[in-house]
Design an enzyme around this catalytic site. Structure first.
Site, PDB file in Angstrom:
ATOM      1  N   GLU A   1      -5.852  -8.833   2.877  1.00 22.24           N
ATOM      2  CA  GLU A   1      -5.316  -9.902   3.759  1.00 22.24           C
ATOM      3  C   GLU A   1      -6.465 -10.697   4.387  1.00 22.24           C
ATOM      4  OE1 GLU A   1      -2.478  -8.789   6.917  1.00 22.24           O
ATOM      5  OE2 GLU A   1      -3.416 -10.354   8.132  1.00 22.24           O
TER       6      GLU A   1
ATOM      7  N   ASN B   1      -1.545  -0.331   8.491  1.00 24.14           N
ATOM      8  CA  ASN B   1      -0.696  -0.223   9.690  1.00 24.14           C
ATOM      9  C   ASN B   1      -0.164   1.194   9.878  1.00 24.14           C
ATOM     10  OD1 ASN B   1       2.419  -0.240   8.985  1.00 24.14           O
ATOM     11  ND2 ASN B   1       1.331  -1.421   7.435  1.00 24.14           N
TER      12      ASN B   1
ATOM     13  N   SER C   1       4.883  -0.679   5.161  1.00 17.99           N
ATOM     14  CA  SER C   1       4.962  -0.704   3.692  1.00 17.99           C
ATOM     15  C   SER C   1       5.668   0.535   3.153  1.00 17.99           C
ATOM     16  CB  SER C   1       3.545  -0.799   3.109  1.00 17.99           C
ATOM     17  OG  SER C   1       2.731   0.216   3.653  1.00 17.99           O
TER      18      SER C   1
ATOM     19  N   SER D   1      -2.611   2.646   3.679  1.00 22.72           N
ATOM     20  CA  SER D   1      -1.897   1.589   4.415  1.00 22.72           C
ATOM     21  C   SER D   1      -2.496   1.432   5.808  1.00 22.72           C
ATOM     22  CB  SER D   1      -0.412   1.959   4.498  1.00 22.72           C
ATOM     23  OG  SER D   1       0.171   1.377   5.639  1.00 22.72           O
TER      24      SER D   1
ATOM     25  N   HIS E   1       0.846  -1.193   0.000  1.00 20.16           N
ATOM     26  CA  HIS E   1       0.000   0.000   0.000  1.00 20.16           C
ATOM     27  C   HIS E   1       0.876   1.234   0.000  1.00 20.16           C
ATOM     28  CE1 HIS E   1      -3.287  -2.741   1.680  1.00 20.16           C
ATOM     29  NE2 HIS E   1      -3.452  -2.549   0.395  1.00 20.16           N
TER      30      HIS E   1
ATOM     31  N   CYS F   1       3.479 -13.356   2.798  1.00 21.01           N
ATOM     32  CA  CYS F   1       4.364 -13.250   3.954  1.00 21.01           C
ATOM     33  C   CYS F   1       4.145 -14.467   4.867  1.00 21.01           C
ATOM     34  CB  CYS F   1       4.037 -11.971   4.725  1.00 21.01           C
ATOM     35  SG  CYS F   1       4.971 -11.848   6.252  1.00 21.01           S
TER      36      CYS F   1
ATOM     37  N   CYS G   1       1.537  -9.279  13.714  1.00 16.72           N
ATOM     38  CA  CYS G   1       2.911  -9.690  13.389  1.00 16.72           C
ATOM     39  C   CYS G   1       3.945  -8.890  14.187  1.00 16.72           C
ATOM     40  CB  CYS G   1       3.163  -9.594  11.890  1.00 16.72           C
ATOM     41  SG  CYS G   1       3.356  -7.921  11.297  1.00 16.72           S
TER      42      CYS G   1
HETATM   43  S1  SF4 Z   1       3.182  -6.280   8.018  1.00 15.26           S
HETATM   44 FE1  SF4 Z   1       4.938  -7.175   6.981  1.00 15.26          FE
HETATM   45  S2  SF4 Z   1       5.773  -8.743   8.373  1.00 15.26           S
HETATM   46 FE2  SF4 Z   1       3.703  -8.190   9.044  1.00 15.26          FE
HETATM   47  S3  SF4 Z   1       2.433  -9.738   8.090  1.00 15.26           S
HETATM   48 FE3  SF4 Z   1       2.406  -7.943   6.750  1.00 15.26          FE
HETATM   49  S4  SF4 Z   1       4.028  -8.337   5.291  1.00 15.26           S
HETATM   50 FE4  SF4 Z   1       4.349  -9.738   6.992  1.00 15.26          FE
END
Ligand code: SF4
Length: 296
Positions: free
Chosen positions: A124, A219, A261, A217, A39, A94, A189
């Site tokens: 995801e 995260n 990302s 994105s 992203h 991943c 993760c």
């Molecule tokens: S954020 Fe990165 S390490 Fe975490 S699951 Fe997604 S691709 Fe994998």
């Protein structure tokens, strides 16, 4: 004004591995990526310049030999379909996303109703639940009642959720349904957790945080959210050109963080732009942490 960079920030190994694979010379001009590899618009542009064909979905119109599944993963049925259509699969899923797939399979085999804490529309999550007949995705507290009537649930989360949020939600599910058997597997993760811990630490010190990453994105948005929860002004930007001197008006200490990302290059550009702003004391600025070694 001084500037401090979060101890952990930027591209994770899952994303980096996927980018490296897509950039590999041997696939140049002969690779189609299904969905956004990451992203991040700058990386997507780089991939396209390198000859990668990026499409929203699998279709017979694809004219490359190789088709890539991104780091976000995909259901087994999609892998099968890609092969049946005569393409060669390049699987960049991943391993930490695959770990979620495995946890869900274990729950289903053991007779638990699978529950994913996350965004049902995120690729995801679609990959996690894509082959399941019966499942529930819960975004937040307001959706807990979707689990009414279930006797046994097995909960996982999207890898990029905030772990505190996930734990709180699991606690609330247990409270809301005391008779229900609730199993939980923590699938946030490690790179996401490391970035969340680092931003929390840094937010205690700074009076404004610059959060770098794609506007879509997940995260990166969560990092900005952590700052907001801690009462720290945060600005989510995608690139250095989005910096505005007004973001720093009256500020003494600026923090910089970036999602999993966000490419190193983009972070470096933002960092350089900030430390060269008028009023910044370079001797009081931290360096960028060394690029992470990917151990997996
Ligand atoms: S954020 Fe990165 S390490 Fe975490 S699951 Fe997604 S691709 Fe994998």
């Amino acid at each position: 004004m001084r500037v401090t960079v979060a101890k952990s920030l930027g591209t994770c190994f899952g994303v980096q591995d996927a980018i490296d694979l897509a950039m590999d010379e041997s696939y140049r001009g002969d690779l189609t990526v299904i969905g956004q590899l990451v992203h991040n618009p700058q990386t997507i542009q780089q991939l396209q310049e390198n000859g990668a064909n990026i499409v929203d979905k699998l279709s017979p119109d694809i004219h490359t030999k190789h088709v890539m599944i991104t780091a976000h993963g995909a259901p087994e049925s999609v892998h099968r379909r890609v092969k049946e259509m005569g393409f060669t699969v390049l699987d960049a899923s991943c391993p930490l996303v695959l770990r979620v797939h495995k946890a869900v399979s274990r729950f289903v085999r053991a007779g638990y109703h699978p529950v994913v804490i996350g965004d049902a529309l995120h690729v995801e999550v679609k990959g996690i639940v894509g082959d399941l007949e019966d499942y529930t995705v819960i975004r937040d507290q307001s959706e807990i009642d979707k689990l009414k009537g279930r006797a046994r649930v097995g909960i996982v989360s999207q890898t990029t959720q905030q772990i505190d949020f996930v734990l709180k939600l699991v606690g609330e599910i247990r409270e809301r349904f005391p008779q229900m058997e609730v199993e939980f597997c923590d699938t946030v993760c490690q790179p996401t957790k490391a970035r969340q811990v680092a931003v929390r630490e840094l937010a205690k010190e700074v009076d404004v945080m610059i959060v770098v990453g794609g506007h879509n994105s997940s995260n990166t948005k969560k990092l900005a959210l952590v700052c907001a929860e801690m009462g720290v002004e945060a600005h989510h930007i995608e690139r250095a050109s989005e910096l505005d001197p007004r973001m720093f008006d009256g500020k003494e200490h600026v923090g910089i963080t970036a999602g999993t990302s966000t490419p190193r290059e983009v972070i470096e550009n933002v960092y350089q732009a900030i430390i060269h702003m008028p009023g910044v004391d370079i001797s009081e600025c931290s360096d960028l942490p060394p690029k992470e070694k990917y151990l997996h």
